[in-house]
Design an enzyme around this catalytic site. Structure first.
Site, PDB file in Angstrom:
ATOM      1  N   SER A 152      37.769  34.614  37.449  1.00 37.10           N
ATOM      2  CA  SER A 152      36.764  33.606  37.794  1.00 37.10           C
ATOM      3  C   SER A 152      36.319  32.903  36.516  1.00 37.10           C
ATOM      4  O   SER A 152      36.430  33.469  35.420  1.00 37.10           O
ATOM      5  CB  SER A 152      35.547  34.297  38.433  1.00 37.10           C
ATOM      6  OG  SER A 152      34.431  33.440  38.445  1.00 37.10           O
ATOM      7  N   TYR A 165      29.085  40.996  38.233  1.00 35.48           N
ATOM      8  CA  TYR A 165      30.259  40.263  38.754  1.00 35.48           C
ATOM      9  C   TYR A 165      31.058  39.674  37.595  1.00 35.48           C
ATOM     10  O   TYR A 165      32.286  39.829  37.524  1.00 35.48           O
ATOM     11  CB  TYR A 165      29.800  39.159  39.702  1.00 35.48           C
ATOM     12  CG  TYR A 165      30.940  38.301  40.220  1.00 35.48           C
ATOM     13  CD1 TYR A 165      31.836  38.798  41.162  1.00 35.48           C
ATOM     14  CD2 TYR A 165      31.130  36.988  39.759  1.00 35.48           C
ATOM     15  CE1 TYR A 165      32.892  38.016  41.638  1.00 35.48           C
ATOM     16  CE2 TYR A 165      32.183  36.206  40.229  1.00 35.48           C
ATOM     17  CZ  TYR A 165      33.063  36.721  41.165  1.00 35.48           C
ATOM     18  OH  TYR A 165      34.109  35.947  41.628  1.00 35.48           O
TER      19      TYR A 165
END
Ligand code: NDP
Length: 258
Positions: A152, A165
């Protein structure tokens, strides 16, 4: 002029896609099948996987649904055995299942920390452990195989309240760089893709009010990426000549600042 239909670029290849019951994985599985690969789709929701397989088959492709939780090491190994038995072994793993649960660290949302670490790191490793032998073997026979991990933009940039995350995704990017060096000499290409915001079910699992407001607000200022945008990128990586390894690919909505 030749009337022959050109061979599909991924004909003869066997792809495994984790997290294929929705979002990026679902779109990528369908796109890889369109490009000619036989595709094993893996996730927990059997009904959704059956729908994906039915659509691929209706379009003339080959697909196999495997219901499995990637955090369960034995289940992922059993999935790899099925891929070997039913499709002849994988030469492409799109290692994509993941979850994003932002929250201020002081809230001590330890269940959410654990969920993200278990899925985004341990689940990813379970798939690598189960399928790497097939990738290496296929690369030895066919000259190329692909391990594509979903990271990501959060692996690079700093987003307040997304620490856990983001750290799981930094793990994915850094792991991928190392594995590229390790597996490249065996003709296995390793890539990390780092998308910005893509409209999927990922946002529907978010419970933190601040993060939900930030996501909602972002819709006012930009057009999010679609799963199809990422699927086409995965297809592009897989169709490159065997000598080309796209190591790390950041793909952002045009108007997303960071
Ligand atoms: P989705 O929530 O739509 O997809 C997540 C997929 O993972 C689903 O198919 C889900 O299926 C599967 N999954 C969840 N838990 C497990 C499990 N334990 N075992 C097996 N499969 C599981 O989100 P996205 O498509 O957006 O997410 C795909 C990846 O992309 C993730 O790694 C995410 O972090 C990453 N990403 C997403 C971005 C975005 O903005 N959407 C941006 C950057 C990266 P099921 O519930 O059926 O098991």
């Amino acid at each position: 002029m030749s009337t022959e239909t050109p061979a599909k670029p991924l004909s003869g290849r066997v792809a495994v896609v984790t997290g294929a019951s929705s979002g990026i994985g679902e779109a990528s599985a369908e796109h890889l099948a369109e490009l000619g690969a036989a595709v094993a789709v893996l996730a927990r929701r059997a009904d959704r996987l059956d729908d994906v397989v039915a659509r691929i088959q209706k379009a003339g492709g080959t697909a196999l649904a495997i219901t499995a939780d990637v955090t369960d090491e034995a289940a992922v190994r059993a999935a790899a055995d099925r891929v070997a038995a039913e499709l002849g072994g994988a030469d492409l793993l799109f290692n994509n299942a993941g979850v994003m649960l932002p929250a201020p660290v002081e809230e001590l949302a330890t269940d959410q920390w654990k969920h993200q670490i278990d899925l985004n790191i341990t689940g990813l490793m379970n798939a690598i452990g189960a399928f790497t032998p097939q990738l290496v073997s296929a690369a030895g026979e066919r000259g190329v195989a692909d391990l594509i991990n979903t990271s990501s933009i959060a692996a690079q940039n700093i987003f307040p309240n997304f620490a856990v995350y983001s750290a799981t995704k930094a793990y994915v990017t850094h792991l991928s760089r190392h594995l590229r060096v390790e597996l490249g000499p065996k003709n296995v290409r390793v890539s990390a893709i780092e998308p910005g915001i893509v409209g999927t079910e990922l946002q529907s699992h978010v419970t933190d009010d601040g993060a939900l407001q930030w996501l909602d607000g972002s819709k006012e200022t930009m057009e999010w990426l679609t799963p199809q945008d990422i699927a086409e990128t995965i297809g592009f990586i897989a169709c490159l000549p065997p000598r080309v390894n796209l190591q790390q690919l950041t793909i952002m909505p045009t108007r997303q600042p960071s």
